[in-house]
Design a protein around this motif. Sequence first.
Motif, short mmCIF file in Angstrom:
data_model
loop_
_atom_site.label_atom_id
_atom_site.label_comp_id
_atom_site.label_asym_id
_atom_site.label_seq_id
_atom_site.Cartn_x
_atom_site.Cartn_y
_atom_site.Cartn_z
N TYR A 114 104.46 -0.41 9.01
CA TYR A 114 106.80 -1.64 9.82
C TYR A 114 105.07 -1.83 11.07
N ASN A 115 104.08 -0.36 11.94
CA ASN A 115 103.64 -1.06 13.00
C ASN A 115 101.81 -1.24 12.69
N GLY A 116 101.38 -1.66 11.68
CA GLY A 116 100.96 -2.41 11.85
C GLY A 116 98.91 -1.61 11.53
N GLU A 117 98.85 -0.33 12.03
CA GLU A 117 98.67 0.46 10.40
C GLU A 117 98.00 -0.14 9.63
N ARG A 118 96.81 0.18 9.64
CA ARG A 118 96.29 -0.23 8.02
C ARG A 118 96.46 1.94 7.09
N LEU A 119 97.20 1.51 6.41
CA LEU A 119 97.25 2.84 5.19
C LEU A 119 96.38 3.16 4.22
N GLN A 120 94.74 3.88 4.22
CA GLN A 120 94.62 4.31 2.99
C GLN A 120 95.50 4.75 1.52
N ALA A 121 95.96 4.37 0.55
CA ALA A 121 96.73 5.07 -0.71
C ALA A 121 95.72 4.84 -1.53
N ARG A 122 96.96 5.50 -2.76
CA ARG A 122 96.28 5.76 -3.60
C ARG A 122 97.51 5.79 -4.67
N ASN A 123 97.36 5.22 -5.38
CA ASN A 123 98.91 5.33 -6.58
C ASN A 123 98.28 6.36 -8.15
N ILE A 124 98.98 7.66 -8.62
CA ILE A 124 98.01 8.01 -9.44
C ILE A 124 98.98 8.50 -10.82
N ILE A 125 98.21 7.75 -11.62
CA ILE A 125 99.30 7.35 -13.06
C ILE A 125 98.34 8.35 -13.91
N GLY A 126 98.84 8.70 -14.60
CA GLY A 126 98.84 9.36 -16.18
C GLY A 126 99.93 9.14 -16.96
N SER A 127 98.37 8.61 -18.30
CA SER A 127 99.04 8.48 -19.23
C SER A 127 99.16 8.81 -20.53
N TYR A 128 100.60 8.87 -21.27
CA TYR A 128 99.90 9.55 -23.02
C TYR A 128 100.46 8.87 -24.10
N LYS A 129 100.11 9.03 -24.79
CA LYS A 129 99.84 7.66 -25.79
C LYS A 129 99.44 6.43 -25.82
N PRO A 130 98.51 6.00 -24.71
CA PRO A 130 98.42 4.86 -24.61
C PRO A 130 98.53 3.65 -25.12
N GLU A 131 98.23 4.19 -27.25
CA GLU A 131 98.18 2.63 -27.59
C GLU A 131 99.92 2.46 -27.91
N SER A 132 100.51 3.22 -28.12
CA SER A 132 101.55 3.00 -27.77
C SER A 132 102.43 1.97 -26.92
N SER A 133 103.30 0.72 -27.93
CA SER A 133 104.33 0.10 -27.33
C SER A 133 105.06 0.37 -26.30
#
Length: 330
Positions: free
Chosen positions: A94-113
């Motif tokens: 909000y104040n213009g600061e740049r944030l180094q960020a990460r979304n961390i994602i774990g998938s089980y049975k990734p082939e399943s629709s």
Amino acid sequence: MEMFKITLTILSLILFSCGNKGAVETESKAAVNASSTTPHFNADSAYAYVAAQVAFGPRVPNSKPHQACGDYLAAELKRMGAELYVQEMTLTAYNGERLQARNIIGSYKPESSKRILLFAHWDSRPYADYDPDPARQRMPIDGADDGASGVGVLLEIARLLGENAPDKGIDIIFFDAEDYGVPTFDKEHQYVQNSWCLGSQFWAKKPHVPNYKAEYGILLDMVGAKGASFYKEGFSMQYAPHIVEKVWSTARDLGYGKFFINANGSYITDDHGPVIAGRNIPCIDIIHTNLDNTHGFGSYWHTHNDTMENINRETLQAVGQTVLEVIYSK
Ligand code: AHN
Ligand code: ZN
């Protein structure tokens, strides 16, 4: 050899003639049916995952504890058998600061629709703008409940998913930079819109898998406080009433009705918003609210009292076992 065979025959004769085998078998089948296929949520384990995050220090973007905790969360998901995706981003606060960020994602049975999405935010608030001591309001908080509790419950669920393969796909997302919203003391920036939920806003525009879709999503936010009360949150009721009913009725059936209150709550700006609007996935938010307080959350909210002392195993158990039952049941 002959002697051995005879001994075996006698032994099996004794075994098969002992007791009422028919009755024993019927009993064990009934026990298996009663417990279904849902694994047991270990609240001690979840508590330890919450404590491990808090021990890094406040997980504020661009800080050392944030970097170290992010590495830890990614390594844990991988160790628990998930397919790991780490989405790195540079966000603008909000104040213009740049944030180094990460979304961390774990998938089980990734082939399943057929997929279910479980999510929480892993960053902690850089300010304690509701702390009674004005001198400490610009200091970051532990965020034991606000952030770490949801992630702790999901890490325990990830551990169980690794041991008991689910029959559908499950994605666990730890969103970053949820809690970098404009602080109350910053009079210059009160007009800034959408300052919360920066990591989920980014993901909703650019998901880790192109055209990502899930049947529904469950957000866990502030799910560890002693005596927590989870009301049926407004956007959840508007966009995913069937999921709210499924979760709240499951909780009641499991004996957790004192946490999952059968009444409507307020509308809350949270990570489910971008997921609903951006990906068209019906989502619910399990979040502790308390209308006795002007801000509507627990009295420790965005203060230096959001510490491990406030974290309670019974609350973690109620939320964790309920979510497990929902995702393992048909
Ligand atoms: C607002 O107060 C605008 N949103 C609450 C979302 C939140 C903050 N959840 C945890 N910290
Ligand atoms: Zn917060």
